[in-house]
Write a protein that holds these residues in place. Sequence first.
Motif, PDB file in Angstrom:
ATOM      1  N   TYR A  48      33.314  59.542  46.466  1.00  0.00           N
ATOM      2  CA  TYR A  48      32.675  58.368  45.849  1.00  0.00           C
ATOM      3  C   TYR A  48      33.233  58.021  44.476  1.00  0.00           C
ATOM      4  N   ASP A  49      34.299  58.650  44.092  1.00  0.00           N
ATOM      5  CA  ASP A  49      34.961  58.341  42.831  1.00  0.00           C
ATOM      6  C   ASP A  49      36.028  57.286  43.118  1.00  0.00           C
ATOM      7  N   ASP A  50      35.908  56.150  42.458  1.00  0.00           N
ATOM      8  CA  ASP A  50      36.872  55.072  42.677  1.00  0.00           C
ATOM      9  C   ASP A  50      38.283  55.539  42.351  1.00  0.00           C
ATOM     10  N   ASN A  51      39.212  55.060  43.147  1.00  0.00           N
ATOM     11  CA  ASN A  51      40.620  55.321  42.845  1.00  0.00           C
ATOM     12  C   ASN A  51      41.020  54.529  41.616  1.00  0.00           C
ATOM     13  N   LYS A  52      42.142  54.900  41.058  1.00  0.00           N
ATOM     14  CA  LYS A  52      42.667  54.126  39.929  1.00  0.00           C
ATOM     15  C   LYS A  52      42.852  52.682  40.384  1.00  0.00           C
ATOM     16  N   MET A  53      42.539  51.778  39.502  1.00  0.00           N
ATOM     17  CA  MET A  53      42.621  50.346  39.793  1.00  0.00           C
ATOM     18  C   MET A  53      44.057  49.868  39.545  1.00  0.00           C
ATOM     19  N   ASP A  54      44.531  48.974  40.403  1.00  0.00           N
ATOM     20  CA  ASP A  54      45.833  48.345  40.170  1.00  0.00           C
ATOM     21  C   ASP A  54      45.646  47.316  39.061  1.00  0.00           C
ATOM     22  N   LEU A  55      46.201  47.588  37.915  1.00  0.00           N
ATOM     23  CA  LEU A  55      46.002  46.734  36.747  1.00  0.00           C
ATOM     24  C   LEU A  55      47.136  45.734  36.538  1.00  0.00           C
ATOM     25  N   SER A  56      48.130  45.748  37.421  1.00  0.00           N
ATOM     26  CA  SER A  56      49.209  44.768  37.279  1.00  0.00           C
ATOM     27  C   SER A  56      48.613  43.379  37.512  1.00  0.00           C
ATOM     28  N   GLY A  57      48.955  42.475  36.680  1.00  0.00           N
ATOM     29  CA  GLY A  57      48.430  41.124  36.795  1.00  0.00           C
ATOM     30  C   GLY A  57      47.130  40.898  36.043  1.00  0.00           C
ATOM     31  N   TRP A  58      46.545  41.957  35.504  1.00  0.00           N
ATOM     32  CA  TRP A  58      45.319  41.795  34.719  1.00  0.00           C
ATOM     33  C   TRP A  58      45.701  41.462  33.279  1.00  0.00           C
ATOM     34  N   THR A  59      45.584  40.205  32.944  1.00  0.00           N
ATOM     35  CA  THR A  59      45.872  39.735  31.592  1.00  0.00           C
ATOM     36  C   THR A  59      44.551  39.500  30.860  1.00  0.00           C
ATOM     37  N   GLN A  60      44.665  39.177  29.596  1.00  0.00           N
ATOM     38  CA  GLN A  60      43.466  38.815  28.824  1.00  0.00           C
ATOM     39  C   GLN A  60      42.742  37.664  29.518  1.00  0.00           C
ATOM     40  N   GLN A  61      43.493  36.650  29.971  1.00  0.00           N
ATOM     41  CA  GLN A  61      42.860  35.484  30.600  1.00  0.00           C
ATOM     42  C   GLN A  61      42.186  35.848  31.921  1.00  0.00           C
ATOM     43  N   THR A  62      42.828  36.723  32.702  1.00  0.00           N
ATOM     44  CA  THR A  62      42.232  37.166  33.960  1.00  0.00           C
ATOM     45  C   THR A  62      40.920  37.891  33.690  1.00  0.00           C
ATOM     46  N   PHE A  63      40.921  38.770  32.705  1.00  0.00           N
ATOM     47  CA  PHE A  63      39.715  39.489  32.319  1.00  0.00           C
ATOM     48  C   PHE A  63      38.623  38.516  31.882  1.00  0.00           C
ATOM     49  N   ASN A  64      38.984  37.546  31.034  1.00  0.00           N
ATOM     50  CA  ASN A  64      38.014  36.555  30.556  1.00  0.00           C
ATOM     51  C   ASN A  64      37.384  35.809  31.730  1.00  0.00           C
ATOM     52  N   ASP A  65      38.235  35.380  32.689  1.00  0.00           N
ATOM     53  CA  ASP A  65      37.768  34.552  33.803  1.00  0.00           C
ATOM     54  C   ASP A  65      37.060  35.347  34.895  1.00  0.00           C
ATOM     55  N   LYS A  66      37.654  36.464  35.307  1.00  0.00           N
ATOM     56  CA  LYS A  66      37.142  37.203  36.464  1.00  0.00           C
ATOM     57  C   LYS A  66      36.083  38.235  36.117  1.00  0.00           C
ATOM     58  N   VAL A  67      35.997  38.608  34.864  1.00  0.00           N
ATOM     59  CA  VAL A  67      35.012  39.612  34.479  1.00  0.00           C
ATOM     60  C   VAL A  67      33.969  38.977  33.555  1.00  0.00           C
ATOM     61  N   VAL A  68      34.353  38.627  32.363  1.00  0.00           N
ATOM     62  CA  VAL A  68      33.385  38.167  31.365  1.00  0.00           C
ATOM     63  C   VAL A  68      32.655  36.902  31.827  1.00  0.00           C
ATOM     64  N   SER A  69      33.394  35.884  32.223  1.00  0.00           N
ATOM     65  CA  SER A  69      32.760  34.617  32.623  1.00  0.00           C
ATOM     66  C   SER A  69      31.919  34.776  33.878  1.00  0.00           C
ATOM     67  N   LYS A  70      32.447  35.491  34.868  1.00  0.00           N
ATOM     68  CA  LYS A  70      31.703  35.701  36.126  1.00  0.00           C
ATOM     69  C   LYS A  70      30.418  36.470  35.877  1.00  0.00           C
ATOM     70  N   PHE A  71      30.505  37.550  35.092  1.00  0.00           N
ATOM     71  CA  PHE A  71      29.312  38.341  34.805  1.00  0.00           C
ATOM     72  C   PHE A  71      28.264  37.511  34.061  1.00  0.00           C
ATOM     73  N   LYS A  72      28.724  36.635  33.157  1.00  0.00           N
ATOM     74  CA  LYS A  72      27.785  35.774  32.431  1.00  0.00           C
ATOM     75  C   LYS A  72      27.120  34.793  33.396  1.00  0.00           C
ATOM     76  N   GLU A  73      27.883  34.233  34.316  1.00  0.00           N
ATOM     77  CA  GLU A  73      27.307  33.315  35.320  1.00  0.00           C
ATOM     78  C   GLU A  73      26.240  34.024  36.146  1.00  0.00           C
ATOM     79  N   TYR A  74      26.544  35.230  36.600  1.00  0.00           N
ATOM     80  CA  TYR A  74      25.574  35.990  37.395  1.00  0.00           C
ATOM     81  C   TYR A  74      24.292  36.235  36.598  1.00  0.00           C
TER      82      TYR A  74
END
Length: 187
Positions: free
Chosen positions: A42-68
């Motif tokens: 049940y321990d998550d594998n390492k995440m593929d972080l290629s392609g994760w930019t500041q903008q991706t984080f802002n859009d897919k994490v911060v903004s989405k979590f705020k919407e939820y």
Amino acid sequence: MEIEETKLQLETERLVLRPLQNEDYHRWLEGCRDRLPSQYKYDDNKMDLSGWTQQTFNDKVVSKFKEYADRDEVYVFGIFRKSDQKQLGKVELETLIRDEFQWGLLGYTIHNQFWRNGYGKEAVKAALDIAFNILAFHRIEAHINVDNEPSLKLAESAGMEFECIRKGFIFEFGAWTDNMVYYMNSK
């Protein structure tokens, strides 16, 4: 149910729980990047972080979590260590039913490089405080695989009580699996 973001923050002796912000990108990236290889099923594998930019984080994490959160669906809190601001993981509070139930679901993840330091217990207790005193839930449940010993122990150590086993409750790993239900009601 819109709640001021400043009310969705809680400090404990060693931790700060709060919604992720755009400024957390490098801390989030470091926490994910520095994970050790998976320690058990049940321990998550390492995440593929290629392609994760500041903008991706802002859009897919911060903004989405705020919407939820703005829709009262899911509240996601980053767990930060006070001493060095490292992001240790996250806790989530999901709304199952409001109305006369005020019923929510708790989930938690601590990056495995920070295990066995009591951070999980401290963060879960803080999340339960937020659930009852800020988000006005009456009942919080944690649904845990029957063979996930570390998570079962964490729920118990945080004061949650075992209620039942729900048979064939969630579809994962290619099959319907049983989950143990732990709960806590507001005082």
